[in-house]
Write an enzyme that holds these catalytic residues in place. Structure first.
Site, PDB file in Angstrom:
ATOM      1  N   GLU A 275       0.846  -1.184   0.096  1.00  0.00           N
ATOM      2  CA  GLU A 275      -0.089   0.024  -0.078  1.00  0.00           C
ATOM      3  C   GLU A 275       0.956   1.013  -0.020  1.00  0.00           C
ATOM      4  OE1 GLU A 275      -3.538   1.941   3.090  1.00  0.00           O
ATOM      5  OE2 GLU A 275      -1.854   0.684   3.851  1.00  0.00           O
ATOM      6  N   LYS A 334      -9.744   0.753  -2.141  1.00  0.00           N
ATOM      7  CA  LYS A 334      -9.980   0.560  -0.804  1.00  0.00           C
ATOM      8  C   LYS A 334     -11.210   0.954  -0.287  1.00  0.00           C
ATOM      9  CE  LYS A 334      -7.674   0.952   3.755  1.00  0.00           C
ATOM     10  NZ  LYS A 334      -6.765   1.520   4.330  1.00  0.00           N
ATOM     11  N   CYS A 389      -4.408  -3.246   3.915  1.00  0.00           N
ATOM     12  CA  CYS A 389      -4.133  -2.768   5.461  1.00  0.00           C
ATOM     13  C   CYS A 389      -5.341  -3.049   6.230  1.00  0.00           C
ATOM     14  CB  CYS A 389      -3.761  -1.235   5.336  1.00  0.00           C
ATOM     15  SG  CYS A 389      -2.879  -0.785   6.957  1.00  0.00           S
TER      16      CYS A 389
END
Length: 531
Positions: A275, A334, A389
């Site tokens: 990321e 995301k 994440c």
């Protein structure tokens, strides 16, 4: 004096219970402390005189649990966010204490108290602002006997099993204490029965391990590389170094390409970057576009790059893009973004409490199923499930990916903003639980570490040290089969929570009825005395 010492004893025991829960989490491998902590807390709250006492002792345990678990949230922004988040999470442990005190007098109370733990963990994972699942008891079990239960019903079933072990352990202590003056076979039989139940729950996880897929079994295999480029320095301003961060990942990828050309490394089928490995928007910046494309051509494989994309309205998207020698392809935006980090809810209000509030981003959530496909490798493309994440903490992230046909999983993450903390080990443990839950090999690619290769049985095959540029390579199986946890999705947790709510309602009605009857009896007695 006796009452005072008893209260202080409960306070001390509640704090110890929270510390035991904390100590069960990585980087320690003391997973067995979690059921002991829940047992201690259960004994404390069942001994509380009132419901509010159960809440108070639970709150103390929650603070003792979350304050040492989450200090990384305040490393670069001061103590207020860390203290506020820890307090908010502790409230849910307080609610567990209250509800455990409520149902603790019902027949079969060890089961009902364990259900209260499941219900309050679900609440914390859902509210407010989408919830904060970090610190779920299941995520401290990656090295323990309970882990294989994730294959059966996911993280909620693991947490419930840990809690149930703890409440039955508490029941065994209560039984032993109450029967200390008794003699004969009934006492011994009761204690043996409870001890057997306590042992059966974790042992069932050990037995279930035989049902997990073998690490190398699958439909076919591919070679995956994970690149850890590292950053020049840690902190919230890591993205001020964004050109250096991008160059680090390009440099490490090109080193791998030279090793492949020299025959000292395997040719990867896909390369995974972390990321934020390109905080320069490569769709808008020609230099970044050219360099990433050249790196993909040099390595002769598609690269999954973590990029921050700037939208037309000046908001940003945290994306993972499949990038090959011809340029960008599919992407995952995301979907579960971090409040107070990637965006700030009620910005005008919260900026009054911290000078760092305006440093929160303007990210917007993406949509889609969480799967990206690489160009054909070995005759067909590869479906890769992505949880970026923070997303890995949420059950629904990979549930969507698996429904969309993910054959292998990845967690690209940036931990440069959390310093040299335990955060990366806690996140790796979550990834191990997810690998077992869905029966898929999983690749963690981190900017500063720890990057790792995890097999479908939750074993870490390879991992990097922190803060060292590195590349991991492994041959991983692609799978299309489905675990019971994947097939059932959120159903086990919903069933457990509905049952918990029903039991709490029954207990509340029973409590109200008993209190009303008691007041009526007192009124009748007073009336007779008057006459």
């Amino acid at each position: 004096m006796g009452v005072t010492w008893r209260v202080w004893g409960r306070i001390g025991a509640a704090v110890v219970a929270g510390l035991l829960l904390f100590a069960s989490f990585p980087p320690r491998t003391c997973w067995y402390l979690a059921p002991i902590g829940i047992a201690a807390l259960t004994l404390v709250v069942r001994d509380a005189v009132r419901l509010r006492g159960g809440f108070g002792y639970g709150l103390l345990a929650g603070l003792a649990f979350f304050l040492p678990l989450l200090p990384w949230t305040g490393i670069y922004v001061g103590p207020i966010p860390w203290l506020a988040l820890s307090a908010a999470c502790a409230v849910y442990v307080g609610l567990f204490g209250l509800s455990a005190r409520l149902v603790g007098a019902l027949p079969g109370w060890p089961v009902w108290v364990a259900l209260m733990w499941t219900l309050t963990e679900w609440g914390r994972s859902s509210f407010p602002f989408g919830g904060f699942p970090w610190g779920r008891v299941a995520f401290g079990q990656a090295d323990g006997w309970f882990l294989p239960l994730a294959w059966l019903g996911g993280a909620p079933v693991v947490s419930f099993a840990v809690a149930l072990t703890g409440t039955f352990l508490a029941a065994a202590v209560v039984a032993a204490w109450r029967s200390r003056e008794r003699a004969g076979g009934r006492r011994i039989l009761g204690i043996i029965t409870l001890a057997t139940v306590v042992a059966i729950i974790p042992v069932s996880g050990v037995i279930l391990r035989t049902a997990l897929p073998a690490p190398d079994d699958g439909d076919r295999s591919i070679t995956v590389a994970a690149i850890q480029g590292s950053v020049p320095r840690l902190g919230l301003d890591f993205n001020a170094q964004r050109r250096a961060v991008l160059d680090n990942h390009i440099r490490r990828t090109e080193e791998l390409a030279r090793a492949v050309a020299a025959g000292t490394a395997a040719q990867p089928d896909v390369v995974i970057w972390p990321e934020n490995s390109s905080d320069i928007d490569p769709l808008r910046n020609d230099d970044a576009y050219t360099e990433i494309t050249a790196a993909a051509r040099d390595i002769h494989a598609p690269i999954l790059i973590g990029a921050v994309l700037v939208n037309d309205d000046r908001t940003t998207t945290n994306s993972v893009i499949v990038w090959d020698g011809d340029g960008p392809g599919e992407r995952h935006d995301k979907k579960i973004i971090q409040p107070f980090g990637e965006y700030l809810p009620y910005r005008g209000f919260f900026r009054h409490f911290s000078s760092y509030a305006d440093r929160a981003g303007y990210f917007v959530p993406g949509h889609g199923d969480g799967v990206v496909h690489t160009p054909p490798t070995g005759g067909s493309d590869v479906a890769i499930g992505v949880a970026t994440c923070y997303e890995v903490a949420f059950d629904r992230a990979f549930e969507d990916s698996l429904r969309a046909g993910a054959q292998v999983l990845t967690v690209p993450t940036n931990n440069a903003t959390f310093g040299d903390s335990d955060m990366t080990y806690q996140q790796l443990a979550m990834s191990r639980v997810r690998a077992v839950e869905h029966g898929r090999a999983l690749v963690v690619a981190a900017t500063t570490g720890v990057s790792a290769i995890v097999t479908a049985d939750g074993v870490v095959r390879q991992q990097t040290p922190k803060f060292v540029p590195a590349a991991l390579e492994a041959e991983l199986p692609l799978r299309s089969d489905t675990t019971p946890a994947t097939a059932m999705g959120p159903l086990p947790e919903r069933v457990l929570c509905i049952l918990a709510a029903a039991v709490a309602l029954v207990a509340a009605i029973r409590r109200r009825t008993v209190r009303s009857a008691h007041r009526t009896d007192e009124g009748v007695s007073d009336d007779r005395a008057f006459h």
